[in-house]
Design a protein around this motif. Sequence first.
Motif, PDB file in Angstrom:
ATOM      1  N   MET A   1      -7.630   2.028   0.531  1.00  0.00           N
ATOM      2  CA  MET A   1      -7.321   1.072  -0.533  1.00  0.00           C
ATOM      3  C   MET A   1      -6.578   1.709  -1.700  1.00  0.00           C
ATOM      4  SD  MET A   1      -7.974  -1.999   0.253  1.00  0.00           S
ATOM      5  CE  MET A   1      -7.358  -1.557   1.888  1.00  0.00           C
ATOM      6  N   ARG A   2      -6.865   2.969  -1.987  1.00  0.00           N
ATOM      7  CA  ARG A   2      -6.123   3.625  -3.082  1.00  0.00           C
ATOM      8  C   ARG A   2      -4.657   3.829  -2.680  1.00  0.00           C
ATOM      9  NH1 ARG A   2     -10.414   2.475  -4.230  1.00  0.00           N
ATOM     10  NH2 ARG A   2      -9.149   0.609  -4.501  1.00  0.00           N
ATOM     11  N   ILE A   3      -4.425   4.147  -1.396  1.00  0.00           N
ATOM     12  CA  ILE A   3      -3.041   4.270  -0.928  1.00  0.00           C
ATOM     13  C   ILE A   3      -2.339   2.911  -1.014  1.00  0.00           C
ATOM     14  CG2 ILE A   3      -1.583   4.760   1.072  1.00  0.00           C
ATOM     15  CD1 ILE A   3      -3.671   6.805   1.956  1.00  0.00           C
ATOM     16  N   MET A   4      -3.061   1.835  -0.630  1.00  0.00           N
ATOM     17  CA  MET A   4      -2.485   0.493  -0.724  1.00  0.00           C
ATOM     18  C   MET A   4      -2.196   0.116  -2.182  1.00  0.00           C
ATOM     19  SD  MET A   4      -2.194  -0.432   2.424  1.00  0.00           S
ATOM     20  CE  MET A   4      -1.940   1.316   2.791  1.00  0.00           C
ATOM     21  N   ASP A   5      -3.090   0.528  -3.087  1.00  0.00           N
ATOM     22  CA  ASP A   5      -2.872   0.253  -4.520  1.00  0.00           C
ATOM     23  C   ASP A   5      -1.610   0.938  -5.030  1.00  0.00           C
ATOM     24  OD1 ASP A   5      -5.134  -1.298  -4.632  1.00  0.00           O
ATOM     25  OD2 ASP A   5      -6.424   0.294  -5.426  1.00  0.00           O
TER      26      ASP A   5
ATOM     27  N   LEU B   1       5.246  -4.887   3.235  1.00  0.00           N
ATOM     28  CA  LEU B   1       4.278  -5.922   3.609  1.00  0.00           C
ATOM     29  C   LEU B   1       2.913  -5.358   4.000  1.00  0.00           C
ATOM     30  CD1 LEU B   1       6.583  -8.215   5.785  1.00  0.00           C
ATOM     31  CD2 LEU B   1       5.787  -8.673   3.468  1.00  0.00           C
ATOM     32  N   VAL B   2       2.850  -4.075   4.347  1.00  0.00           N
ATOM     33  CA  VAL B   2       1.596  -3.479   4.832  1.00  0.00           C
ATOM     34  C   VAL B   2       0.436  -3.655   3.857  1.00  0.00           C
ATOM     35  CG1 VAL B   2       0.456  -1.261   5.303  1.00  0.00           C
ATOM     36  CG2 VAL B   2       2.583  -1.844   6.460  1.00  0.00           C
ATOM     37  N   PRO B   3       0.558  -3.273   2.564  1.00  0.00           N
ATOM     38  CA  PRO B   3      -0.615  -3.377   1.676  1.00  0.00           C
ATOM     39  C   PRO B   3      -1.115  -4.802   1.481  1.00  0.00           C
ATOM     40  CG  PRO B   3       1.368  -2.814   0.428  1.00  0.00           C
ATOM     41  CD  PRO B   3       1.707  -2.671   1.876  1.00  0.00           C
ATOM     42  N   VAL B   4      -0.218  -5.781   1.540  1.00  0.00           N
ATOM     43  CA  VAL B   4      -0.637  -7.167   1.364  1.00  0.00           C
ATOM     44  C   VAL B   4      -1.549  -7.599   2.508  1.00  0.00           C
ATOM     45  CG1 VAL B   4       0.157  -9.531   1.080  1.00  0.00           C
ATOM     46  CG2 VAL B   4       1.513  -7.653   0.143  1.00  0.00           C
ATOM     47  N   PHE B   5      -1.135  -7.310   3.734  1.00  0.00           N
ATOM     48  CA  PHE B   5      -1.962  -7.678   4.888  1.00  0.00           C
ATOM     49  C   PHE B   5      -3.241  -6.845   4.947  1.00  0.00           C
ATOM     50  CE2 PHE B   5       2.028  -9.542   6.363  1.00  0.00           C
ATOM     51  CZ  PHE B   5       1.572 -10.749   6.869  1.00  0.00           C
ATOM     52  N   ALA B   6      -3.166  -5.575   4.539  1.00  0.00           N
ATOM     53  CA  ALA B   6      -4.353  -4.729   4.547  1.00  0.00           C
ATOM     54  C   ALA B   6      -5.426  -5.282   3.609  1.00  0.00           C
ATOM     55  CB  ALA B   6      -3.988  -3.298   4.149  1.00  0.00           C
ATOM     56  N   ARG B   7      -5.026  -5.676   2.424  1.00  0.00           N
ATOM     57  CA  ARG B   7      -6.001  -6.206   1.457  1.00  0.00           C
ATOM     58  C   ARG B   7      -6.507  -7.588   1.890  1.00  0.00           C
ATOM     59  NH1 ARG B   7      -6.457  -3.110  -3.020  1.00  0.00           N
ATOM     60  NH2 ARG B   7      -7.673  -4.749  -4.015  1.00  0.00           N
ATOM     61  N   LEU B   8      -5.629  -8.386   2.461  1.00  0.00           N
ATOM     62  CA  LEU B   8      -6.040  -9.713   2.940  1.00  0.00           C
ATOM     63  C   LEU B   8      -7.102  -9.595   4.032  1.00  0.00           C
ATOM     64  CD1 LEU B   8      -5.560 -12.836   3.158  1.00  0.00           C
ATOM     65  CD2 LEU B   8      -3.841 -12.301   4.890  1.00  0.00           C
ATOM     66  N   VAL B   9      -6.860  -8.731   5.012  1.00  0.00           N
ATOM     67  CA  VAL B   9      -7.793  -8.576   6.131  1.00  0.00           C
ATOM     68  C   VAL B   9      -9.076  -7.890   5.666  1.00  0.00           C
ATOM     69  CG1 VAL B   9      -8.127  -7.477   8.375  1.00  0.00           C
ATOM     70  CG2 VAL B   9      -5.964  -8.582   7.842  1.00  0.00           C
ATOM     71  N   ARG B  10      -8.955  -6.923   4.793  1.00  0.00           N
ATOM     72  CA  ARG B  10     -10.159  -6.241   4.285  1.00  0.00           C
ATOM     73  C   ARG B  10     -11.099  -7.225   3.618  1.00  0.00           C
ATOM     74  NH1 ARG B  10     -11.670  -4.419  -0.778  1.00  0.00           N
ATOM     75  NH2 ARG B  10     -13.197  -2.692  -0.802  1.00  0.00           N
TER      76      ARG B  10
END
Length: 283
Positions: A118-122, A155-164
Amino acid sequence: MVQERSMMDDVWRRFRKNKGAVIGLTFIVLVILVAILAPVLSPHDPLKQDILSRLEPPSSEYLLGTDELGRDVLSRLLYGARLSLAVGMSALGLGVVVGVTLGLISGYRGGTIDNVIMRIMDILMAFPGVLLAILIVALLGSGITNLVLAIGFWLVPVFARLVRGTVLALREREFIQAATAMGARDGRILIRHVLINSLSPIIVYATLSIPSAILSAAALSFLGIGLRPTDPEWGAMVSAGRPYLREAPHLVLVPGFAIFLTSLSFNFVGDALRDALDPKLKA
């Protein structure tokens, strides 16, 4: 099986009530068919130059006129559908596969793994989407592969946070605990139980992300850092026609309307899918 079929029939019944979505879906299918049949439908070679016929207005020979190099605008528009959809769909596929995988692992495992992912996605989300894509293309160079990578990673972080978020809501449910108690492997639980129950928001957001991917590809090509200038891509066509806006406005208007209508159609379909898949709206 009967229950799944009944659910799909119910979703389609509510989807088709939205006339804008039906029209949008029809237009999307038409664009896809045009992209597939571009070599058959194109009246001319989209790359063939004819300086003597440059900047011609629409005519019987050139239905949408010619560009600054005498190339047929209609042929380039048809082939542009193929490139624009290919970039948008491929980037979306990359974003969904990587983002959903990271979101599943992060939400289900929790702890240190969750914090690191999540920190990488942030960090990725701290950059404006187009700016991040520009940075990646600037580092890797232009071309369709690098363009897909740039938009896909955006688009990766958006889908990662949505699925998480969906996984966090599901992992404490009784059916997940029952599967764990029965000794089911983590991979089986994630795919058979968690992912299946997360498909609705993924499908909806994926549909709504396609126009963003297409617009981002067009924007990067417009800025001259996407595909090659010779490639018949809608954004590149708008960029190339901009200096001739007064004397040949069709060079900008034709691909511009293609981008607008395609993006609008995907938005209509995405909005309708969101309503059709929302259990709170079942009638």
